[in-house]
Write a protein that holds these residues in place. Sequence first.
Motif, mmCIF file in Angstrom:
data_model
loop_
_atom_site.group_PDB
_atom_site.id
_atom_site.type_symbol
_atom_site.label_atom_id
_atom_site.label_comp_id
_atom_site.label_asym_id
_atom_site.label_seq_id
_atom_site.Cartn_x
_atom_site.Cartn_y
_atom_site.Cartn_z
ATOM 1 N N TYR A 1 0.697 -1.189 -0.202
ATOM 2 C CA TYR A 1 0.036 0.086 0.172
ATOM 3 C C TYR A 1 0.989 1.437 -0.270
ATOM 4 C CZ TYR A 1 -4.244 2.935 1.090
ATOM 5 O OH TYR A 1 -4.958 3.887 1.003
ATOM 6 N N HIS A 2 1.557 1.500 1.177
ATOM 7 C CA HIS A 2 2.618 2.424 1.149
ATOM 8 C C HIS A 2 3.784 3.139 0.227
ATOM 9 C CE1 HIS A 2 1.693 4.037 5.379
ATOM 10 N NE2 HIS A 2 0.060 4.163 4.301
ATOM 11 N N LEU B 1 2.010 4.303 -2.676
ATOM 12 C CA LEU B 1 2.215 5.800 -1.928
ATOM 13 C C LEU B 1 3.115 6.935 -3.200
ATOM 14 C CD1 LEU B 1 -0.455 6.661 0.623
ATOM 15 C CD2 LEU B 1 -0.459 6.819 -2.091
ATOM 16 N N MET C 1 3.856 7.177 -6.294
ATOM 17 C CA MET C 1 2.921 8.566 -7.228
ATOM 18 C C MET C 1 3.275 9.525 -6.487
ATOM 19 S SD MET C 1 -0.377 7.307 -8.589
ATOM 20 C CE MET C 1 -1.053 9.787 -8.146
ATOM 21 N N ILE D 1 4.053 12.063 -9.854
ATOM 22 C CA ILE D 1 3.258 13.121 -9.688
ATOM 23 C C ILE D 1 3.894 14.362 -10.150
ATOM 24 C CG2 ILE D 1 1.296 15.281 -8.498
ATOM 25 C CD1 ILE D 1 -0.261 12.746 -9.027
ATOM 26 N N TYR E 1 -7.139 7.131 -17.243
ATOM 27 C CA TYR E 1 -8.290 6.250 -16.386
ATOM 28 C C TYR E 1 -9.532 5.772 -16.817
ATOM 29 C CZ TYR E 1 -6.757 8.915 -11.977
ATOM 30 O OH TYR E 1 -6.060 9.440 -11.054
ATOM 31 N N MET F 1 -3.635 0.765 -10.075
ATOM 32 C CA MET F 1 -1.707 2.132 -9.757
ATOM 33 C C MET F 1 -0.920 1.808 -10.463
ATOM 34 S SD MET F 1 -1.766 4.309 -7.421
ATOM 35 C CE MET F 1 -3.199 5.001 -6.397
ATOM 36 N N THR G 1 -3.963 12.475 1.437
ATOM 37 C CA THR G 1 -3.284 11.250 2.562
ATOM 38 C C THR G 1 -3.773 10.447 3.290
ATOM 39 O OG1 THR G 1 -1.449 11.880 1.918
ATOM 40 C CG2 THR G 1 -2.260 10.976 0.124
ATOM 41 N N GLN H 1 -6.647 6.440 6.972
ATOM 42 C CA GLN H 1 -5.020 5.344 6.646
ATOM 43 C C GLN H 1 -5.383 4.669 5.569
ATOM 44 O OE1 GLN H 1 -7.440 2.420 9.525
ATOM 45 N NE2 GLN H 1 -7.930 4.720 10.244
ATOM 46 N N ARG H 2 -7.119 4.481 4.925
ATOM 47 C CA ARG H 2 -6.852 3.783 3.435
ATOM 48 C C ARG H 2 -7.558 4.241 2.498
ATOM 49 N NH1 ARG H 2 -8.842 -1.807 5.529
ATOM 50 N NH2 ARG H 2 -10.668 -2.505 5.274
ATOM 51 N N TYR H 3 -7.337 5.817 2.608
ATOM 52 C CA TYR H 3 -7.594 6.038 1.419
ATOM 53 C C TYR H 3 -6.557 7.167 0.351
ATOM 54 C CZ TYR H 3 -12.059 8.213 -0.970
ATOM 55 O OH TYR H 3 -13.054 8.071 -1.625
ATOM 56 N N GLY H 4 -5.681 6.702 0.962
ATOM 57 C CA GLY H 4 -4.466 7.111 0.136
ATOM 58 C C GLY H 4 -4.536 7.371 -1.312
ATOM 59 N N PHE H 5 -4.666 6.170 -1.782
ATOM 60 C CA PHE H 5 -5.678 6.105 -3.645
ATOM 61 C C PHE H 5 -5.681 7.568 -4.149
ATOM 62 C CE2 PHE H 5 -3.533 1.172 -4.147
ATOM 63 C CZ PHE H 5 -2.229 1.148 -3.518
ATOM 64 N N VAL I 1 -5.101 11.025 -3.691
ATOM 65 C CA VAL I 1 -3.482 11.829 -4.917
ATOM 66 C C VAL I 1 -4.594 11.044 -6.110
ATOM 67 C CG1 VAL I 1 -1.472 11.169 -5.732
ATOM 68 C CG2 VAL I 1 -2.037 11.241 -3.854
#
Lengths: 460, 460, 460
Positions: free
Chosen positions: B213-214, B217, B220, B224, B263, B277, C77, C80-84, C87
């Motif tokens: 998960y991280h 990020l 990203m 970006i 997208y 992702m 971000t 905790q689990r809405y980072g995707f 961003v």
Amino acid sequence: MTDSSTNMRLKLPIVCFILEIILIILFGVLVEYDHDTDARDFHNMSHHDYENDFYYRYPSFQDVHVMIFIGFGFLMTFLQRYGFSSVGFNFLIAAFSLQWATLMQGFFHGMHGGKIHIGVESMINADFCTGSVLISFGAVLGKTSPIQLLIMAMFEVTLFSVNEYILLSVLGTKDAGGSMTIHTFGAYFGLMVTRVLYRPNLDKSKHRNSSVYHSDLFAMIGTIYLWMFWPSFNSAVTAHGDDQHRTAMNTYYSLAACTMSSYAMSALTAHDGKLDMVHIQNAALAGGVAAGTAGEMMLTPFGSMIVGFLAGIISVLGYKYLTPVLEEKLKIQDTCGVNNLHGMPGILGAIVGAVTAAVATKDVYGEGLHDVFPLVAEGKREASVQGGIQAVSLAVTLGIALIGGLIVGFILKLPVFGAPPDTICFEDNIYWEVMITAANQLPLQPPGGGVTPAVGYQCQ
Amino acid sequence: MTDSSTNMRLKLPIVCFILEIILIILFGVLVEYDHDTDARDFHNMSHHDYENDFYYRYPSFQDVHVMIFIGFGFLMTFLQRYGFSSVGFNFLIAAFSLQWATLMQGFFHGMHGGKIHIGVESMINADFCTGSVLISFGAVLGKTSPIQLLIMAMFEVTLFSVNEYILLSVLGTKDAGGSMTIHTFGAYFGLMVTRVLYRPNLDKSKHRNSSVYHSDLFAMIGTIYLWMFWPSFNSAVTAHGDDQHRTAMNTYYSLAACTMSSYAMSALTAHDGKLDMVHIQNAALAGGVAAGTAGEMMLTPFGSMIVGFLAGIISVLGYKYLTPVLEEKLKIQDTCGVNNLHGMPGILGAIVGAVTAAVATKDVYGEGLHDVFPLVAEGKREASVQGGIQAVSLAVTLGIALIGGLIVGFILKLPVFGAPPDTICFEDNIYWEVMITAANQLPLQPPGGGVTPAVGYQCQ
Amino acid sequence: MTDSSTNMRLKLPIVCFILEIILIILFGVLVEYDHDTDARDFHNMSHHDYENDFYYRYPSFQDVHVMIFIGFGFLMTFLQRYGFSSVGFNFLIAAFSLQWATLMQGFFHGMHGGKIHIGVESMINADFCTGSVLISFGAVLGKTSPIQLLIMAMFEVTLFSVNEYILLSVLGTKDAGGSMTIHTFGAYFGLMVTRVLYRPNLDKSKHRNSSVYHSDLFAMIGTIYLWMFWPSFNSAVTAHGDDQHRTAMNTYYSLAACTMSSYAMSALTAHDGKLDMVHIQNAALAGGVAAGTAGEMMLTPFGSMIVGFLAGIISVLGYKYLTPVLEEKLKIQDTCGVNNLHGMPGILGAIVGAVTAAVATKDVYGEGLHDVFPLVAEGKREASVQGGIQAVSLAVTLGIALIGGLIVGFILKLPVFGAPPDTICFEDNIYWEVMITAANQLPLQPPGGGVTPAVGYQCQ
């Protein structure tokens, strides 16, 4: 977990409010727009808009700004649970320091009819001074309360400005990228402070004085930004034209060479040839520090690369062999190893600057000599004398930094400032709201302390 | 975990030191400040400081610099435990490449009395060449030692400079943003290298060839930054004035349209409509690649958006359907999918550039035709011929990239370079100091291998 | 986990493709290069290249661009689990909005012979408008589908442009940094939308509406970038010369003072004196918002600091005491607290702007009055009237935002847009491919729900 002495409920607001109100009053009394920011003054003369200094300095300013807030802030997030404090206290003390530095530097750099005139160049200089404070923060990282940091910043900004005044205005020293004024000063000031604040029982927090996988990646954000924008840092306040251009380019090549030697030395000094993140995060930047004084001179890319190459070697050797000695023998607990990143490379940069200045000739610089060494160009000083004064400036800087750090260190020892106990150093939870949950296990006590079950962090 | 062949204790320092010492010597012998960085030369003429090229190129340079070190570096951190290597090896080979590229490009772009003259434009070009190497790095990511990467960089920079010389100097091709010289070249060079280095047993490391998960990020951050600064990339070395302005704007709209189609295609090609992702991190950037050649031309925002729109579609389709085929049928293990981000969009960009060049008229460009197509403006070449030469340039680029990649791939197969074994690919621990602890569980063996207990990472 | 209504397989591609194709057609019909981006037009006049607006605006544009894509994207971000989604949806709706805004703003700002002329200034304005949409996104964060966000963006960009037209073109209001047009508008539009979309059972997702340790660090990346580049934001479209210079500097000091008061208030309002990451991430930015209108005026650093100081206090108090009340009493579920960061500080900024405008005199501004208050300088309007009109503009902005948000909120309630159910809010897994594994435990059901075993996230 927080006892009354480290509780910031009243202490921090009181300190912040008092400092900020003093700042606002002093700004109201003393500070004015300079020629290029004042609506009336700028239009008074037949200036073209494109001659406004904004367009020559502001992109560099923003790069420096990123180094101060992202660069320094994230570089220090390498600690596994001191990320909030690293970025957050960096943010706080930088926001304070840049305001205070505007006043102090304005005071010493010359008032205009009792007023301090400010613009983009003073903003860069304020950020520079702030950088020096953040270097000292690196030395005491994890072992101080935010109030201690603000008090340290207050004194350090003042002493920085005194030293800067002596060097740049009294002695006529050249130090555009601050090998001496910023890096050497910040490092040895911080090292002396951490020496005075020596904690014999710091090993009670030793299990937190290390990184985890993702904290090292956050730190690399800081490293890379510092590395990329260092050419802007060193060139931000040099003379316009070829000077800014040359300084940026010299720094670029110094850093590239430094990166190569840092990787080489990191592998060479490891028992199994594996690279050490600490070296990469820090030593690869030493080339920027070491090009801070001579970067604006005709150092040539060739000379810059040699300087960067040596800086990387010295820095890794410092992390590997000197830091443990400093801690054991001299009782200097240097969390970030600022001696290796800013201290020794800063001294190297000062020496390179002195030598490069001593050999400057009209033949090499042409009319550009007026930009770089005005006193030499005007015949008021021999190049060799300029070199000697550069060397004297290093001694002055070391002296003021060490004596200042000594005094400030003792001030910071006052128990009222809420320093963390030895058992809770390198720990966000003492000053930050951090919810404890079952993930991210790390006990507050060292393994074997036997008290705390495996707990972790979650915010709500 | 590290056997003797992958131990970097002596190999890496030796390679780094030898390369850097050679670089320093060559810089000492060959490199000089250019007119705008030399103190004497710049002051010799009655230049205003604001005419120094620094002010027209340096902000773009810094944006490009961020793309190279943060953009590429963090884009590749998507792998769950290859973050140190992604950012760290990116850092190392970029620091080397930009020095080596200065020499190689200087040599081919024309010496001045036996000397290479450098300034901000050469710094941008060096970063560009470095970008090409980093694209190739993406193809072999996780499967190579740092020494292999340095050797690859050494050869690739050289071949890049040859190809760039043929295109820009011999053929008079226009490719300011490097659809061909940077992206197509870097992608197909890297794809050929990874083809030669094919590992039939790479599935032994398959469990690490994925994200967490991280790590997604962190990636990203890279995406970006690449996306935001691509307008600066494409416009960094175009002619001053409207050319830089127009190129940046065309790229801005190409990227925006590309993001929309990426997208759309990501959701459309997923079995459950969920966004992937990998597509977002990569395909959304294809619009910048595809605007690399025609961006400086009068492509119009309308044309730019069509190009970006198509690039996003092609790129997602490539990730979804082509990459698996390339791996299974052609034995091309393309870790980052550089064929989809740089390869095919680069070819698209080259074609768009050829078509746009072929229809260029004095009527549309006015006197600006001299900036964009000097040979056409001077009547030495028909626009249609320019278009044809653009197309030929693509073929030349593909040829040099593929043959070069073939040869360099075989060189890299030499066992002395310390490549990781098939079981320890996509793994930082082999070249980096990474402490193993009870958190962040991931076995070194694939699940079911039954040997290693659940272990994780912690640095000390 | 995803039922048919939230499945984006067809819906998202259809919406994206239709929107983008419409955009491309409209760009083809309506949009042209402006004077400074057109090859023929720029060369038609005897311009020097350095007079091209690119060199005066583009560095600011890139800073704004970073704020829009990195700043807003990463600020959100913290969940905790809405980072995707934070961003990623930020990326999507920004890429759409900047294209749509180019058309809408071009339409309202004045067509040239039926054509919209674009260049770097229109790019900045498009990014500004996008910022307003992203503020509204903050209010509904975690509770909307990407399609809802695109629909919201479509309407909001349109209404933003109407409001901006009324203020800047009809009323002659000054609002360079957008305290009203961007921040107040975006905040109250979003607050009204989230009010209409009120979810009484949102506490079913409450356990996900919080941060974890590293998500808070990612959010700090967004915060710090917004903070650093806000001086560029407020000065990006002011007049050249002293105006840009002064605006950037005023904002710099406003933010510094705001940071000090935010830290103070965060500690003061916590029961145990611990700093709250929510305050630091958000309130420290309020000084930028509050300097948005008056930043270009002769506010003085002193005045700027007072404004920032107050903004920080208001913002923390809002987070601490007002947000819970808004949710409980007014049923406004404001995920990011945009009322505290953009709403109230925006209103403060508008008021400060009105007062500063009302006291503007030729004596203070000199000839610079033409840049800042052209109508006052030309004698067409009294300064006090300008102040009154500034105040009226705030009311107009609030009116259009609230009514617009009301209508758009009801449109977004249409069930066809695939909004997430109350149980799966603040969750990436519903719209993104996220592999579930044994690490990063967090149940989809709240603790005690008793259904889901501890599962986590890993991408493949």
